[in-house]
Scaffold this motif. Structure first.
Motif, short mmCIF file in Angstrom:
data_model
loop_
_atom_site.label_atom_id
_atom_site.label_comp_id
_atom_site.label_asym_id
_atom_site.label_seq_id
_atom_site.Cartn_x
_atom_site.Cartn_y
_atom_site.Cartn_z
N ALA A 63 13.25 -22.91 12.20
CA ALA A 63 12.66 -21.57 12.14
C ALA A 63 11.14 -21.62 12.10
N GLU A 64 10.53 -20.62 12.71
CA GLU A 64 9.08 -20.43 12.62
C GLU A 64 8.80 -19.42 11.51
N LEU A 65 7.71 -19.59 10.81
CA LEU A 65 7.34 -18.70 9.71
C LEU A 65 6.09 -17.92 10.08
N HIS A 66 6.20 -16.60 9.99
CA HIS A 66 5.04 -15.73 10.22
C HIS A 66 4.72 -15.00 8.92
N TRP A 67 3.50 -15.16 8.44
CA TRP A 67 3.06 -14.45 7.24
C TRP A 67 2.42 -13.12 7.63
N PHE A 68 2.93 -12.05 7.03
CA PHE A 68 2.28 -10.74 7.13
C PHE A 68 1.29 -10.66 5.97
N GLU A 69 0.03 -10.91 6.27
CA GLU A 69 -0.96 -11.14 5.23
C GLU A 69 -1.20 -9.92 4.34
N GLY A 70 -1.07 -8.71 4.88
CA GLY A 70 -1.35 -7.52 4.08
C GLY A 70 -0.12 -6.71 3.73
N SER A 71 1.04 -7.35 3.74
CA SER A 71 2.30 -6.61 3.61
C SER A 71 3.05 -6.98 2.35
N GLY A 72 3.88 -6.02 1.91
CA GLY A 72 4.84 -6.26 0.85
C GLY A 72 6.19 -6.62 1.43
N HIS A 73 7.26 -6.10 0.81
CA HIS A 73 8.61 -6.49 1.17
C HIS A 73 9.04 -5.93 2.53
N PHE A 74 8.44 -4.84 2.97
CA PHE A 74 8.85 -4.21 4.22
C PHE A 74 7.68 -4.20 5.21
N PRO A 75 7.55 -5.22 6.04
CA PRO A 75 6.46 -5.24 7.01
C PRO A 75 6.47 -4.04 7.97
N MET A 76 7.65 -3.50 8.27
CA MET A 76 7.67 -2.35 9.19
C MET A 76 7.06 -1.11 8.55
N TRP A 77 6.91 -1.09 7.23
CA TRP A 77 6.17 -0.02 6.55
C TRP A 77 4.68 -0.33 6.49
N ARG A 126 0.84 -1.20 0.00
CA ARG A 126 0.00 0.00 0.00
C ARG A 126 0.87 1.25 0.00
N PRO A 127 1.63 1.47 -1.06
CA PRO A 127 2.56 2.61 -1.05
C PRO A 127 1.88 3.96 -0.94
N TRP A 128 0.64 4.06 -1.41
CA TRP A 128 -0.08 5.33 -1.33
C TRP A 128 -0.36 5.73 0.12
N ALA A 129 -0.36 4.75 1.03
CA ALA A 129 -0.69 5.02 2.43
C ALA A 129 0.54 5.34 3.28
N LEU A 130 1.74 5.23 2.72
CA LEU A 130 2.95 5.45 3.49
C LEU A 130 3.20 6.93 3.71
N ASP A 131 3.95 7.23 4.76
CA ASP A 131 4.33 8.61 5.06
C ASP A 131 5.33 9.11 4.01
N GLY A 132 5.02 10.24 3.38
CA GLY A 132 5.88 10.76 2.31
C GLY A 132 7.27 11.11 2.78
N GLY A 133 7.40 11.61 4.00
CA GLY A 133 8.72 11.96 4.52
C GLY A 133 9.60 10.75 4.72
N ILE A 134 9.01 9.67 5.25
CA ILE A 134 9.77 8.44 5.43
C ILE A 134 10.20 7.88 4.09
N VAL A 135 9.29 7.90 3.12
CA VAL A 135 9.61 7.40 1.78
C VAL A 135 10.73 8.21 1.15
N ALA A 136 10.68 9.52 1.26
CA ALA A 136 11.71 10.37 0.67
C ALA A 136 13.07 10.07 1.28
N THR A 137 13.12 9.91 2.58
CA THR A 137 14.40 9.60 3.25
C THR A 137 14.96 8.27 2.76
N GLU A 138 14.10 7.27 2.64
CA GLU A 138 14.55 5.95 2.21
C GLU A 138 15.05 5.97 0.77
N LEU A 139 14.29 6.61 -0.12
CA LEU A 139 14.66 6.60 -1.53
C LEU A 139 15.91 7.45 -1.79
N LYS A 140 16.03 8.57 -1.09
CA LYS A 140 17.25 9.38 -1.24
C LYS A 140 18.46 8.60 -0.75
#
Length: 257
Positions: free
Chosen positions: A228-242, A156-170
């Protein structure tokens, strides 16, 4: 190695992914540091840490983290990694250097065409971000352009904080070892296991909508680390912390309690 520290309690070491920095954890730092002492690093070549001679290789970065753990007196520390950082923490577990381990969407388990897919897609993203670097703050603030830039990495990239995204991409666009690491990761051997005796819990977290380290690779990671135990983040992409920060915090604290 540049680090930031937050909170008190038993230490939890956070290791970011390709193109990131300690700021990659900004969505989960405060809730994690409410109950743990958090150390988040900038890997060599990222953030405020200068690159070393071998920082353009996966093995080089693992060696840098291994030396940091030894020099800081953190043997047996609980660790959390994201993407490339998740593969680093699994390798540290294989070497018997850490305690409990949380690996969020680790790289290193691609095979065949998946290697080409990883190299071509993330390599193209790196080149694009370098080309449009001056426009990244404005593009990150706009939901439509943010969605276009992060479609591979977020559910859900549209829902992410723009400032956090800018910092990461820069940060990604300024990483001097980015292209070399993409080659190293794409052409190197598959990550091997298992975790060494004495390692604590190993939890693999995987986003169901991960379009970089594809969900089918989770089975290979479990085969390499059979405990190892496996946990699925059902609504997440590559970065669950986002995409799922509250769930990510809960998984980390449960796995390292």
């Amino acid at each position: 190695m540049n680090t930031i520290e937050r909170g008190t309690g038993r230490t939890l070491l956070l290791i970011h992914g390709l193109g990131g920095s300690w700021r990659s954890w900004s969505t989960v730092l405060d809730p994690l540091s409410a109950s743990r002492k958090i150390i988040a690093v900038d890997l060599p070549g990222y953030g405020a840490t200068p690159a070393e001679s071998d920082s353009g290789t996966f093995d080089g970065l693992v060696g840098s983290v291994e030396r940091y753990i030894a020099e800081a007196g953190l043997s047996g520390v609980d660790v959390v990694g994201s993407s490339m950082g998740a593969r680093i923490v699994l390798e540290l577990a294989r070497r018997g250097l850490v305690g409990n381990v949380v690996a969020l969407d680790p790289g290193g388990f691609w095979r065949g065409w998946e290697r080409t897919f990883f190299r071509s897609t993330i390599g193209a993203s790196g080149r694009l971000l370098r080309a449009i670097r001056p426009a990244l703050p404005a593009l990150s603030r706009n939901a439509a352009s943010r969605t276009a830039l992060l479609a591979q990495l977020s559910a859900r990239p549209w829902a992410l904080d723009g400032g956090i995204v800018a910092t990461e991409l820069k940060g990604l666009s300024r990483t001097p070892t980015f292209d070399a690491l993409v080659r190293s990761l794409a052409t190197g051997p598959e990550q091997s296991g298992p975790a060494a005796a004495g390692t604590g819990r190993v939890v693999l977290g995987w986003g169901r909508y991960d379009r970089l380290c594809l969900p089918r690779q989770a089975a290979r990671a479990q085969a390499a680390f059979p405990g190892a135990e496996l946990h699925w983040f059902e609504g997440s992409g590559h970065f669950p912390m986002w995409d799922a920060p509250e769930e990510t915090v809960a998984v980390i604290l449960d796995a390292t309690r």
